[in-house]
Every structure is written in structure tokens, then in C-alpha cells.
Design a protein around this motif. Structure first.
Motif, PDB file in Angstrom:
ATOM      1  N   ALA A 102       7.090  -0.072  -6.773  1.00 36.14           N
ATOM      2  CA  ALA A 102       6.468  -1.089  -5.913  1.00 36.14           C
ATOM      3  C   ALA A 102       6.311  -2.408  -6.666  1.00 36.14           C
ATOM      4  N   TRP A 103       5.837  -2.355  -7.890  1.00 36.17           N
ATOM      5  CA  TRP A 103       5.652  -3.584  -8.664  1.00 36.17           C
ATOM      6  C   TRP A 103       6.977  -4.262  -8.993  1.00 36.17           C
ATOM      7  N   ARG A 139       3.737   9.767  -8.978  1.00 35.06           N
ATOM      8  CA  ARG A 139       2.806   8.717  -8.549  1.00 35.06           C
ATOM      9  C   ARG A 139       3.015   7.460  -9.395  1.00 35.06           C
ATOM     10  N   GLN A 140       3.132   7.638 -10.690  1.00 36.35           N
ATOM     11  CA  GLN A 140       3.339   6.504 -11.587  1.00 36.35           C
ATOM     12  C   GLN A 140       4.685   5.827 -11.301  1.00 36.35           C
ATOM     13  N   VAL A 182      -0.533  -4.113  -5.569  1.00 38.88           N
ATOM     14  CA  VAL A 182      -0.173  -2.753  -5.159  1.00 38.88           C
ATOM     15  C   VAL A 182      -1.445  -1.935  -5.106  1.00 38.88           C
ATOM     16  N   GLU A 183      -1.664  -1.316  -3.948  1.00 41.10           N
ATOM     17  CA  GLU A 183      -2.793  -0.396  -3.787  1.00 41.10           C
ATOM     18  C   GLU A 183      -2.204   1.004  -3.709  1.00 41.10           C
ATOM     19  N   ASP A 184      -2.523   1.816  -4.696  1.00 42.41           N
ATOM     20  CA  ASP A 184      -1.963   3.155  -4.818  1.00 42.41           C
ATOM     21  C   ASP A 184      -2.950   4.169  -4.253  1.00 42.41           C
ATOM     22  N   ARG A 185      -2.649   4.687  -3.066  1.00 44.39           N
ATOM     23  CA  ARG A 185      -3.494   5.702  -2.413  1.00 44.39           C
ATOM     24  C   ARG A 185      -2.805   7.067  -2.432  1.00 44.39           C
ATOM     25  N   GLU A 238       4.466   3.695  -8.138  1.00 35.74           N
ATOM     26  CA  GLU A 238       3.750   2.440  -8.368  1.00 35.74           C
ATOM     27  C   GLU A 238       4.623   1.451  -9.138  1.00 35.74           C
ATOM     28  N   ARG A 239       5.348   1.924 -10.143  1.00 38.90           N
ATOM     29  CA  ARG A 239       6.271   1.042 -10.885  1.00 38.90           C
ATOM     30  C   ARG A 239       7.342   0.477  -9.957  1.00 38.90           C
ATOM     31  N   THR A 291       0.867  -1.177   0.000  1.00 38.06           N
ATOM     32  CA  THR A 291       0.000   0.000   0.000  1.00 38.06           C
ATOM     33  C   THR A 291       0.902   1.224   0.000  1.00 38.06           C
ATOM     34  N   LEU A 292       0.660   2.107  -0.968  1.00 41.69           N
ATOM     35  CA  LEU A 292       1.392   3.364  -1.066  1.00 41.69           C
ATOM     36  C   LEU A 292       0.446   4.484  -0.653  1.00 41.69           C
TER      37      LEU A 292
END
Length: 91
Positions: free
Chosen positions: A75-76, A68-69, A84-87, A72-73, A57-58
Motif C-alpha cells: 500500500a505504501w 499483513r506487513q 495507510v490504515e491497517d485493519r 502494508e508495504r 484502508t486495508l
């Protein structure tokens, strides 16, 4: 005397053969945060990373959408991540 196990493997061996070992949450978190630090363009000081059973979770905020992108990258890209939950919000 006949072997009582008849070729059966101990439980620990079966787990190793069944698939790759699971990554620890602290290892996953550290890898993601290390990517944040290496990415000169990513302003990640306001992003929190939480990991539980391979699920990341971010949370936090960034100034531009591309950060943000990138988060997420990152994290993956960490081994052991299953979701991955992008908050992250845009501030």
C-alpha cells in the motif's frame, strides 16, 4: 493595449507547477492489488483495499503476520498514497 493578466498564469498551470498531480483512487487501488497478485508469498485474497483522497484502508484477515506487513508495504509503495490504515487481523 496592456495585457490584463500582467504575467499571471492560468489556474490550471499554477496547479501543475505547484506539485505532482494527484493519483486517482482507482489507480492507487489497482496498483496495490497488482502488487498483491505479483507477490507469490502474499495470501491477499481476503484483503480489501479502499482508497479515498490518497488514504488507503486495508481490511480483512491473513494467516501469518508477514502477509499483513507485506500488504502494508504494498500500500505504501503505490504512488499517491498519503496514509495507510491497517485493519488487517490475524486469523
Amino acid at each position: 493595449m496592456k495585457n490584463r493578466f500582467d504575467g499571471a498564469r492560468p489556474q490550471a498551470d499554477r496547479a501543475a507547477v505547484a506539485g505532482k498531480p494527484r493519483a486517482e483512487a482507482t489507480d492507487i487501488k489497482k496498483r496495490i492489488e497488482d502488487v498483491f497478485k505479483r507477490d507469490a508469498e502474499l495470501e491477499a485474497q481476503t484483503i480489501r483495499v479502499d482508497v479515498h483522497d490518497g488514504r488507503v484502508t486495508l481490511e480483512g484477515h491473513v494467516k501469518v503476520w508477514t502477509d499483513r506487513q507485506a500488504a502494508e508495504r504494498a500500500a505504501w509503495s503505490a504512488p499517491g498514497v498519503t496514509a495507510v490504515e491497517d485493519r488487517i487481523t490475524l486469523a
